[in-house]
Design an enzyme around this catalytic site. Structure first.
Site, PDB file in Angstrom:
ATOM      1  N   CYS A 116     -20.446  24.000  36.182  1.00 40.93           N
ATOM      2  CA  CYS A 116     -21.054  23.734  34.875  1.00 40.93           C
ATOM      3  C   CYS A 116     -20.009  23.782  33.750  1.00 40.93           C
ATOM      4  CB  CYS A 116     -22.224  24.677  34.630  1.00 40.93           C
ATOM      5  SG  CYS A 116     -23.378  24.051  33.375  1.00 40.93           S
ATOM      6  N   HIS A 136     -25.582  23.902  39.416  1.00 36.73           N
ATOM      7  CA  HIS A 136     -25.383  25.317  39.731  1.00 36.73           C
ATOM      8  C   HIS A 136     -25.652  25.586  41.223  1.00 36.73           C
ATOM      9  CE1 HIS A 136     -24.804  27.152  35.703  1.00 36.73           C
ATOM     10  NE2 HIS A 136     -25.417  26.057  35.314  1.00 36.73           N
ATOM     11  N   GLU A 151     -24.619  27.991  42.928  1.00 31.81           N
ATOM     12  CA  GLU A 151     -24.704  29.431  43.203  1.00 31.81           C
ATOM     13  C   GLU A 151     -26.139  29.953  43.153  1.00 31.81           C
ATOM     14  OE1 GLU A 151     -25.011  29.358  38.801  1.00 31.81           O
ATOM     15  OE2 GLU A 151     -23.927  28.175  40.304  1.00 31.81           O
TER      16      GLU A 151
END
Length: 258
Positions: A111, A219, A221
């Site tokens: 990001c 994202h 994660e």
């Protein structure tokens, strides 16, 4: 016991109460652990201290953040002064990107971190993608539950024959989307690896760098263990970290010895 690779996790500067803090989201720390490495949250560093720290680690994770890069760095006026900046982060992460790539050290950028890679290498950003004709609104709804904010938002079309296709093994997959800014002009050194349906570049790499590197606008994660694409990305990052660790530990040849 073989030591785990050590990974710098970039921090943001935030006021909590009356005191300034260096912070990093736990999800990024957990992602480094998921890659089989040890996370090290690092504060802003000057040039000399940055190089000293890089001498002792095996990779870097550039985190996402609510803040934006100061647009003056890439020659633009700030479009919306109400949006947060983090100039302390800008001052050290942009040189960090260049040094990590030159060293061939593994780099995963997420990001804001992905945007830092582009700006560090001479690219520019679109400061308000949602205001651009023909583009989607890539922002999340702050009022929505976090599961909705990080839920699937759009598809990414993978560029054939690139690094991302080799890592994920598919030409298309769904991602979340929580950003207002995005790539306007991709830096000359970078190659696009995936696009959103509106054409926005969602992933890129520096193919001339000697080590693993990947920047993604979404994202991965977030709830990574439940997402096969995310797991492949972190597994590849972990493998690159271990290879770099082992290469760095090979003794250098001694000149003049027989």
């Amino acid at each position: 016991m073989e030591r785990k690779p050590l990974v710098i996790v970039t921090s943001c500067q935030r006021m909590l109460g009356h005191h300034p803090h260096h912070i990093a989201g736990r999800k990024y720390v957990d992602a480094v652990r998921l890659a089989g490495a040890l996370p090290l949250i690092a504060p802003p560093l000057d040039a000399a201290d940055l190089e000293t720290l890089l001498d002792g680690v095996d990779g870097v994770l550039l985190t996402g953040s609510p803040s934006n890069i100061d647009a003056s760095i890439y020659g633009q006026a700030i479009h919306d002064p109400a949006l947060p900046l983090d100039r302390e982060r800008d001052a050290w992460t942009l040189p960090l990107v260049r040094s990590v790539l030159d060293r061939g050290m593994p780099l995963l950028a997420i990001c804001r971190g992905a945007q830092e890679v582009n700006v560090a290498l001479g690219g520019t950003l679109n400061q308000a993608v949602h205001e651009t004709p023909g583009m989607l609104d890539h922002r999340d709804d702050d009022a929505a539950p976090v599961e909705v904010q990080y839920g699937p938002a759009h598809r990414v079309a993978v560029v054939p024959g690139g690094l991302l296709e080799r890592l994920v093994g598919t030409r298309e997959f769904s991602v979340n989307s929580l950003h207002g800014q995005g790539v306007a002009r991709l830096a000359p050194r970078l190659r696009a690896e995936g696009h959103a349906p509106d054409g926005l570049i969602e992933a890129y790499t520096a193919p001339d760098a000697p080590g693993f590197n990947l920047a993604v606008q979404w994202h991965p994660e977030w709830q990574a263990t439940a997402n096969p694409v995310s797991m492949r990305l972190f597994e590849a990052f972990g493998q690159a970290l271990r290879l770099f660790r082992d290469r760095a530990r090979v003794p250098l040849p001694r000149h003049g010895s027989h």
